[in-house]
Design a protein around this motif. Structure first.
Motif, PDB file in Angstrom:
ATOM      1  N   PRO A   1       3.683  12.143  15.828  1.00 59.12           N
ATOM      2  CA  PRO A   1       3.396  10.806  15.131  1.00 59.12           C
ATOM      3  C   PRO A   1       2.022  10.951  14.189  1.00 59.12           C
ATOM      4  CG  PRO A   1       3.065  10.624  17.359  1.00 59.12           C
ATOM      5  CD  PRO A   1       3.622  11.862  17.085  1.00 59.12           C
ATOM      6  N   GLU A   2       1.259  12.015  14.616  1.00 55.57           N
ATOM      7  CA  GLU A   2       0.069  11.994  14.062  1.00 55.57           C
ATOM      8  C   GLU A   2      -0.138  12.022  12.476  1.00 55.57           C
ATOM      9  OE1 GLU A   2      -4.259  14.821  13.473  1.00 55.57           O
ATOM     10  OE2 GLU A   2      -2.364  15.758  15.110  1.00 55.57           O
ATOM     11  N   PRO A   3       0.847  12.497  11.767  1.00 56.65           N
ATOM     12  CA  PRO A   3       0.494  12.111  10.160  1.00 56.65           C
ATOM     13  C   PRO A   3       0.698  10.728   9.900  1.00 56.65           C
ATOM     14  CG  PRO A   3       1.971  14.195  10.761  1.00 56.65           C
ATOM     15  CD  PRO A   3       1.456  13.469  12.088  1.00 56.65           C
ATOM     16  N   TYR A   4       1.508  10.077  10.474  1.00 53.16           N
ATOM     17  CA  TYR A   4       1.748   8.712  10.111  1.00 53.16           C
ATOM     18  C   TYR A   4       0.676   7.904  10.583  1.00 53.16           C
ATOM     19  CZ  TYR A   4       5.957   9.329   7.540  1.00 53.16           C
ATOM     20  OH  TYR A   4       6.917   9.858   6.539  1.00 53.16           O
ATOM     21  N   ARG A   5       0.195   8.079  11.658  1.00 48.79           N
ATOM     22  CA  ARG A   5      -0.730   7.354  12.446  1.00 48.79           C
ATOM     23  C   ARG A   5      -2.018   7.292  11.425  1.00 48.79           C
ATOM     24  NH1 ARG A   5       0.062   8.895  18.786  1.00 48.79           N
ATOM     25  NH2 ARG A   5       1.835   7.263  19.102  1.00 48.79           N
ATOM     26  N   ILE A   6      -2.394   8.509  10.985  1.00 48.31           N
ATOM     27  CA  ILE A   6      -3.469   8.621   9.948  1.00 48.31           C
ATOM     28  C   ILE A   6      -3.152   7.923   8.771  1.00 48.31           C
ATOM     29  CG2 ILE A   6      -4.809  10.345   8.548  1.00 48.31           C
ATOM     30  CD1 ILE A   6      -4.112  12.750  10.872  1.00 48.31           C
ATOM     31  N   ALA A   7      -2.043   8.065   8.332  1.00 44.65           N
ATOM     32  CA  ALA A   7      -1.787   7.012   7.266  1.00 44.65           C
ATOM     33  C   ALA A   7      -1.939   5.535   7.330  1.00 44.65           C
ATOM     34  CB  ALA A   7      -0.305   7.320   6.499  1.00 44.65           C
ATOM     35  N   LEU A   8      -1.598   5.260   8.507  1.00 47.23           N
ATOM     36  CA  LEU A   8      -1.866   3.716   8.755  1.00 47.23           C
ATOM     37  C   LEU A   8      -3.362   3.534   9.110  1.00 47.23           C
ATOM     38  CD1 LEU A   8       0.991   3.185  11.556  1.00 47.23           C
ATOM     39  CD2 LEU A   8       0.933   2.198   9.282  1.00 47.23           C
ATOM     40  N   ALA A   9      -4.151   4.397   9.684  1.00 48.93           N
ATOM     41  CA  ALA A   9      -5.629   4.194   9.626  1.00 48.93           C
ATOM     42  C   ALA A   9      -6.151   3.939   8.575  1.00 48.93           C
ATOM     43  CB  ALA A   9      -6.042   5.235  10.502  1.00 48.93           C
ATOM     44  N   ARG A  10      -5.939   4.887   7.496  1.00 53.75           N
ATOM     45  CA  ARG A  10      -6.586   5.066   6.067  1.00 53.75           C
ATOM     46  C   ARG A  10      -6.160   3.810   5.352  1.00 53.75           C
ATOM     47  NH1 ARG A  10      -5.685  11.394   4.261  1.00 53.75           N
ATOM     48  NH2 ARG A  10      -7.096  12.256   5.824  1.00 53.75           N
ATOM     49  N   SER A  11      -4.844   3.453   5.302  1.00 52.79           N
ATOM     50  CA  SER A  11      -4.519   2.334   4.498  1.00 52.79           C
ATOM     51  C   SER A  11      -4.502   0.749   4.968  1.00 52.79           C
ATOM     52  CB  SER A  11      -3.041   2.336   4.095  1.00 52.79           C
ATOM     53  OG  SER A  11      -2.146   2.148   5.643  1.00 52.79           O
ATOM     54  N   GLY A  12      -4.975   1.070   6.497  1.00 48.97           N
ATOM     55  CA  GLY A  12      -5.262  -0.360   7.027  1.00 48.97           C
ATOM     56  C   GLY A  12      -3.969  -1.100   7.252  1.00 48.97           C
ATOM     57  N   CYS A  13      -2.775  -0.414   7.394  1.00 47.70           N
ATOM     58  CA  CYS A  13      -1.638  -1.243   7.385  1.00 47.70           C
ATOM     59  C   CYS A  13      -1.095  -1.156   8.853  1.00 47.70           C
ATOM     60  CB  CYS A  13      -0.461  -0.685   6.497  1.00 47.70           C
ATOM     61  SG  CYS A  13      -0.860  -0.907   4.600  1.00 47.70           S
TER      62      CYS A  13
ATOM     63  N   SER B   1       0.954  -1.134   0.025  1.00 45.44           N
ATOM     64  CA  SER B   1       0.133   0.022  -0.059  1.00 45.44           C
ATOM     65  C   SER B   1       0.806   1.327  -0.025  1.00 45.44           C
ATOM     66  CB  SER B   1      -0.805   0.093   1.208  1.00 45.44           C
ATOM     67  OG  SER B   1      -1.767   1.058   1.229  1.00 45.44           O
ATOM     68  N   VAL B   2       0.679   1.999  -1.106  1.00 48.47           N
ATOM     69  CA  VAL B   2       1.551   3.253  -1.187  1.00 48.47           C
ATOM     70  C   VAL B   2       1.139   4.660  -0.642  1.00 48.47           C
ATOM     71  CG1 VAL B   2       3.328   4.451  -2.926  1.00 48.47           C
ATOM     72  CG2 VAL B   2       2.530   2.028  -3.238  1.00 48.47           C
ATOM     73  N   GLY B   3       1.753   5.408   0.113  1.00 45.58           N
ATOM     74  CA  GLY B   3       1.100   6.430   0.671  1.00 45.58           C
ATOM     75  C   GLY B   3       2.086   7.483   0.647  1.00 45.58           C
ATOM     76  N   VAL B   4       1.585   8.813   0.520  1.00 43.22           N
ATOM     77  CA  VAL B   4       2.407  10.069   0.727  1.00 43.22           C
ATOM     78  C   VAL B   4       2.005  10.785   1.872  1.00 43.22           C
ATOM     79  CG1 VAL B   4       2.902  12.350  -0.314  1.00 43.22           C
ATOM     80  CG2 VAL B   4       2.673  10.488  -1.940  1.00 43.22           C
ATOM     81  N   VAL B   5       2.828  11.280   2.757  1.00 40.84           N
ATOM     82  CA  VAL B   5       2.594  11.598   4.077  1.00 40.84           C
ATOM     83  C   VAL B   5       3.648  13.139   4.190  1.00 40.84           C
ATOM     84  CG1 VAL B   5       2.541  11.551   6.500  1.00 40.84           C
ATOM     85  CG2 VAL B   5       2.196   9.382   5.181  1.00 40.84           C
TER      86      VAL B   5
ATOM     87  N   VAL C   1      -3.091   9.876   0.533  1.00 38.78           N
ATOM     88  CA  VAL C   1      -2.252  10.940   0.542  1.00 38.78           C
ATOM     89  C   VAL C   1      -2.692  11.727   1.872  1.00 38.78           C
ATOM     90  CG1 VAL C   1      -1.506  13.445  -0.019  1.00 38.78           C
ATOM     91  CG2 VAL C   1      -1.826  11.697  -1.863  1.00 38.78           C
ATOM     92  N   VAL C   2      -1.826  11.917   2.813  1.00 40.44           N
ATOM     93  CA  VAL C   2      -2.179  12.647   4.204  1.00 40.44           C
ATOM     94  C   VAL C   2      -1.125  13.951   3.940  1.00 40.44           C
ATOM     95  CG1 VAL C   2      -1.868  12.829   6.479  1.00 40.44           C
ATOM     96  CG2 VAL C   2      -2.305  10.562   5.273  1.00 40.44           C
ATOM     97  N   GLY C   3      -1.896  15.188   3.679  1.00 43.96           N
ATOM     98  CA  GLY C   3      -1.431  16.364   3.587  1.00 43.96           C
ATOM     99  C   GLY C   3      -1.288  17.024   4.836  1.00 43.96           C
ATOM    100  N   GLY C   4      -0.455  18.225   5.079  1.00 43.08           N
ATOM    101  CA  GLY C   4      -0.169  18.870   6.196  1.00 43.08           C
ATOM    102  C   GLY C   4      -1.544  19.610   6.709  1.00 43.08           C
ATOM    103  N   ASP C   5      -2.503  19.818   5.945  1.00 43.93           N
ATOM    104  CA  ASP C   5      -3.719  20.595   5.970  1.00 43.93           C
ATOM    105  C   ASP C   5      -4.587  19.515   6.748  1.00 43.93           C
ATOM    106  OD1 ASP C   5      -3.755  19.441   3.672  1.00 43.93           O
ATOM    107  OD2 ASP C   5      -5.450  20.636   2.883  1.00 43.93           O
TER     108      ASP C   5
END
Length: 226
Positions: free
Chosen positions: A147-159, A106-110, A134-138
């Motif tokens: 750690p919030e940006p990466y935690r959001i990315a993990l939640a969205r991707s299910g990884c 699963s490929v993401g941009v944080v 994609v998890v943007g700064g806004d």
């Protein structure tokens, strides 16, 4: 198509997927000139990995600027938008994203860059087809190094964090990924020996150094029905 995967690779955008340093340094220098301030490499490095609101707040303090934060953002944002029109992908970016995607990651941009600006750049450079989220700064309250940006990315991707990796370019970003429990690589073309990297960060010179790891243990993709 849905992918039954729990491992992800999460990339920073600025100066990681994108060869953005020269263009963004130009935008920074022009912004300093508009504000009557003297730009420096040290201050430019200090705002690396920060969102524009965080950057202008820091610059307002560093340069004792008389303008409001809103005024500073209105001056800086058009310069960044113009810079992103000329920014190209980093060496090896396309091959690395495609390899990860084709091998079941699963490929993401944080990124601290806004979500809209990030998605527009990915579309313009034809990398969007290989990016799931994609998890943007806004889209976060507490940006990197929290750690919030990466935690959001993990939640969205299910990884799962223990099965995922992050790719960053700065200690600020690396701290964010590590605090979320994600193993981290950092792109440092010159070795960045003078930079104080957090413990556990592995330095690479180019993104395509990741290809051997991305090609291991291929994960089967599953076609999902809606």
């Amino acid at each position: 198509m849905s992918r039954n995967v729990r491992r992800g690779i999460l990339f920073n955008l600025d100066n990681t997927l994108a060869s953005s340093a020269p263009a963004l340094r130009g935008a920074f220098d022009r912004f300093a000139a508009l504000c009557g301030a003297a730009p420096s490499h040290e201050v430019f490095a200090e705002i690396g990995g920060m969102s524009v609101p965080m950057s202008v707040a820091l610059l307002k303090r560093r340069w004792s600027l008389p303008y409001t934060l809103g005024e500073l953002q209105r001056r800086y944002l058009p310069l960044i938008d113009a810079a992103f029109l000329e920014i190209a992908p980093a060496p090896g970016a396309a091959a690395t994203l495609e390899t990860a995607f084709r091998n079941g990651w699963s490929v993401g941009v944080v990124t601290a860059i806004t979500g809209a600006r990030s998605r527009a750049w990915l579309a313009r450079t034809k990398l969007a087809n290989f990016v799931d989220i994609v998890v943007g700064g806004d889209e976060v309250v507490l940006g990197k190094p929290e750690p919030e940006p990466y935690r959001i990315a993990l939640a969205r991707s299910g990884c799962a964090p223990e099965l995922s990796i992050a790719v960053e370019d700065s200690p600020v970003g690396a701290k964010s990924a590590l605090a979320a429990g994600i193993r981290c690589y950092a792109v440092a073309p010159d070795g960045a020996v003078s930079v104080e990297w957090p413990d556990g960060v592995r330095l690479i010179e180019r993104l395509d150094e990741l290809l051997p790891e991305l090609q291991r243990q291929r994960v089967r993709r599953a076609v999902g029905r809606r």
